[in-house]
Design a protein around this motif. Structure first.
Motif, PDB file in Angstrom:
ATOM      1  N   HIS A  51     137.582  73.390 -25.987  1.00  0.00           N
ATOM      2  CA  HIS A  51     137.442  73.827 -27.376  1.00  0.00           C
ATOM      3  C   HIS A  51     137.598  72.666 -28.361  1.00  0.00           C
ATOM      4  CE1 HIS A  51     137.472  77.709 -25.574  1.00  0.00           C
ATOM      5  NE2 HIS A  51     138.778  77.785 -25.398  1.00  0.00           N
ATOM      6  N   ALA A  55     134.804  71.297 -31.013  1.00  0.00           N
ATOM      7  CA  ALA A  55     135.072  71.178 -32.451  1.00  0.00           C
ATOM      8  C   ALA A  55     134.848  69.749 -32.927  1.00  0.00           C
ATOM      9  CB  ALA A  55     136.500  71.622 -32.740  1.00  0.00           C
ATOM     10  N   GLY A  65     131.332  74.554 -39.166  1.00  0.00           N
ATOM     11  CA  GLY A  65     132.290  75.295 -38.379  1.00  0.00           C
ATOM     12  C   GLY A  65     131.704  75.820 -37.087  1.00  0.00           C
ATOM     13  N   VAL A  66     132.596  76.345 -36.230  1.00  0.00           N
ATOM     14  CA  VAL A  66     132.207  76.947 -34.963  1.00  0.00           C
ATOM     15  C   VAL A  66     133.062  78.182 -34.715  1.00  0.00           C
ATOM     16  CG1 VAL A  66     131.438  74.788 -33.883  1.00  0.00           C
ATOM     17  CG2 VAL A  66     133.835  75.495 -33.663  1.00  0.00           C
ATOM     18  N   LEU A  67     132.521  79.054 -33.887  1.00  0.00           N
ATOM     19  CA  LEU A  67     133.270  80.226 -33.437  1.00  0.00           C
ATOM     20  C   LEU A  67     133.264  80.226 -31.914  1.00  0.00           C
ATOM     21  CD1 LEU A  67     133.218  83.761 -34.974  1.00  0.00           C
ATOM     22  CD2 LEU A  67     133.161  83.487 -32.492  1.00  0.00           C
ATOM     23  N   PHE A  68     134.454  80.236 -31.335  1.00  0.00           N
ATOM     24  CA  PHE A  68     134.610  80.165 -29.885  1.00  0.00           C
ATOM     25  C   PHE A  68     134.576  81.565 -29.287  1.00  0.00           C
ATOM     26  CE2 PHE A  68     137.220  76.710 -31.729  1.00  0.00           C
ATOM     27  CZ  PHE A  68     136.507  75.622 -31.248  1.00  0.00           C
ATOM     28  N   ILE A  79     144.078  78.554 -32.809  1.00  0.00           N
ATOM     29  CA  ILE A  79     143.287  77.818 -33.791  1.00  0.00           C
ATOM     30  C   ILE A  79     144.156  77.115 -34.834  1.00  0.00           C
ATOM     31  CG2 ILE A  79     141.706  78.183 -35.750  1.00  0.00           C
ATOM     32  CD1 ILE A  79     139.954  79.802 -33.852  1.00  0.00           C
ATOM     33  N   ASP A  83     143.511  73.301 -35.689  1.00  0.00           N
ATOM     34  CA  ASP A  83     143.283  72.810 -37.055  1.00  0.00           C
ATOM     35  C   ASP A  83     144.167  71.603 -37.347  1.00  0.00           C
ATOM     36  OD1 ASP A  83     141.257  74.407 -38.193  1.00  0.00           O
ATOM     37  OD2 ASP A  83     142.650  76.043 -38.563  1.00  0.00           O
ATOM     38  N   HIS A  92     135.728  74.627 -40.254  1.00  0.00           N
ATOM     39  CA  HIS A  92     136.276  75.957 -40.001  1.00  0.00           C
ATOM     40  C   HIS A  92     136.102  76.335 -38.533  1.00  0.00           C
ATOM     41  CE1 HIS A  92     136.581  76.694 -44.353  1.00  0.00           C
ATOM     42  NE2 HIS A  92     135.455  75.999 -44.415  1.00  0.00           N
ATOM     43  N   MET A  93     137.192  76.803 -37.924  1.00  0.00           N
ATOM     44  CA  MET A  93     137.165  77.285 -36.546  1.00  0.00           C
ATOM     45  C   MET A  93     137.584  78.747 -36.511  1.00  0.00           C
ATOM     46  SD  MET A  93     138.661  74.093 -34.288  1.00  0.00           S
ATOM     47  CE  MET A  93     139.930  73.559 -35.429  1.00  0.00           C
ATOM     48  N   TYR A  94     136.848  79.515 -35.711  1.00  0.00           N
ATOM     49  CA  TYR A  94     137.099  80.949 -35.613  1.00  0.00           C
ATOM     50  C   TYR A  94     137.052  81.366 -34.143  1.00  0.00           C
ATOM     51  CZ  TYR A  94     135.359  80.660 -40.454  1.00  0.00           C
ATOM     52  OH  TYR A  94     135.143  80.323 -41.767  1.00  0.00           O
ATOM     53  N   SER A  95     137.609  82.533 -33.874  1.00  0.00           N
ATOM     54  CA  SER A  95     137.442  83.158 -32.573  1.00  0.00           C
ATOM     55  C   SER A  95     137.721  84.647 -32.728  1.00  0.00           C
ATOM     56  CB  SER A  95     138.357  82.525 -31.517  1.00  0.00           C
ATOM     57  OG  SER A  95     138.062  83.031 -30.225  1.00  0.00           O
TER      58      SER A  95
END
Length: 315
Positions: A51, A55, A65-68, A79, A83, A92-95
């Protein structure tokens, strides 16, 4: 699943088309893009990058940004640590959590806890969806280096097509937290039932992943769900020069046009071994869309504007 000859033909078409688009144009459009479908690791399945590496590569490319996504756990709780380690506040990172049996299934208690730990997206079942299990002898497969226990086939509806009570509770939580509901690997018939119920309960962010791959969509289904407000995401890995290239460039154009650019997005759906990285997958998808006649504005809409809107960012 296409034959080896068809796969090779698709890849050759892609190589020819993207060769006419320079890297500088693709890299410029990649800046500000969001990839909401990254399969990095660790995972039960082989992954070419973790991950943090995913990123770091996306941030280095200027992406926003990315979404895992993992089929068996949520990255959301870690996350905040990622960060801090990445140190890029504008990235921006999301999951979120996929509601397979390995994460508790269609369990509102799991969803409640995940949302309170920052989950941004709730996927309906994928590898353990009834539709996926029924069709997994064909082209819908998730290669794994770990043999998981056999588990019950999951559906959000009963035999009459009524949405299950526990799923209604999940939809209420999704509406309360204003996060994204993804159709996962459900059958299109189940998705219609689910999304109708979701909309009636105030869910505003609806996402369909790779509608033509394993979900049994028609072009009319794509168009009609898009017009109802769902964002239709096409997986780059299914169309670019990858081992998952199951569709021709012309089919990509048709799949996007069925929904319309205003209701379409592109996610890499990459991170697997022996495939392009997620960033390279997005770059190739940008080139391919330009080669197919989509304008730079169209591409920006699909890789930046629409995914940003879905996660609640301004363009």
């Amino acid at each position: 699943m296409p034959s080896a000859e068809e796969l090779n033909e698709n890849r050759e078409q892609v190589r020819t088309l993207i060769a006419g688009i320079d890297d500088a144009t693709a890299n410029r459009l990649l800046k500000g893009a969001l990839d909401l479908h990254v399969h990095s690791g660790p995972s039960t399945m082989p992954r070419q990058l973790d991950h943090m590496e995913a990123a770091e590569q996306a941030a280095a490319a200027g992406m926003r940004g990315v979404l895992f996504k993992d089929h068996h756990y949520s990255v959301a709780p870690v996350i905040p640590m990622m960060d801090r380690l990445l140190g890029k506040p504008d990235f921006h990172m999301y999951s979120g959590v996929v509601l397979n049996n390995s994460t508790g299934g269609l369990n509102p208690f799991v969803v409640d806890a995940q949302l309170k730990m920052g989950a941004k997206l709730i996927w309906m079942p994928t590898a353990q969806a009834a539709n996926h299990i029924r069709t997994s002898h064909g082209k819908v497969r998730l290669a794994s280096n770990v043999k998981l226990r056999n588990s019950p086939a999951l559906s959000p509806v009963d035999g009459y097509g009524n949405v299950l009570d526990e799923v209604k509770q999940i939809l209420d939580l999704i509406a309360e937290f204003d996060v994204i509901l993804s159709s996962g690997h459900l059958h299109v018939w189940e998705i219609w039932k689910l999304f109708d119920e979701a909309r009636s309960r105030g869910v505003k962010r609806l996402l369909v992943n790779h509608p033509m791959y394993g979900l049994h969509f028609s072009y009319d289904d794509i168009r009609d769900l898009a017009q109802l407000g769902a964002l239709i995401e096409q997986s780059a890995g299914l169309y670019i020069d990858s081992r998952f290239n199951y569709y021709s460039p012309q089919e990509l154009k048709e799949h996007i046009e069925a929904a319309g650019v205003a209701h379409s997005s592109i996610g890499s759906d990459l991170g697997q071994v022996n495939s392009p990285t997620p960033v390279e997958g997005m770059r190739q998808a940008i080139k391919l869309c330009l080669a197919l006649g989509f304008s730079e504005v169209d591409v920006h809409t699909m890789v930046a504007t629409n995914p940003a809107r879905l996660v609640g960012l301004s363009d």
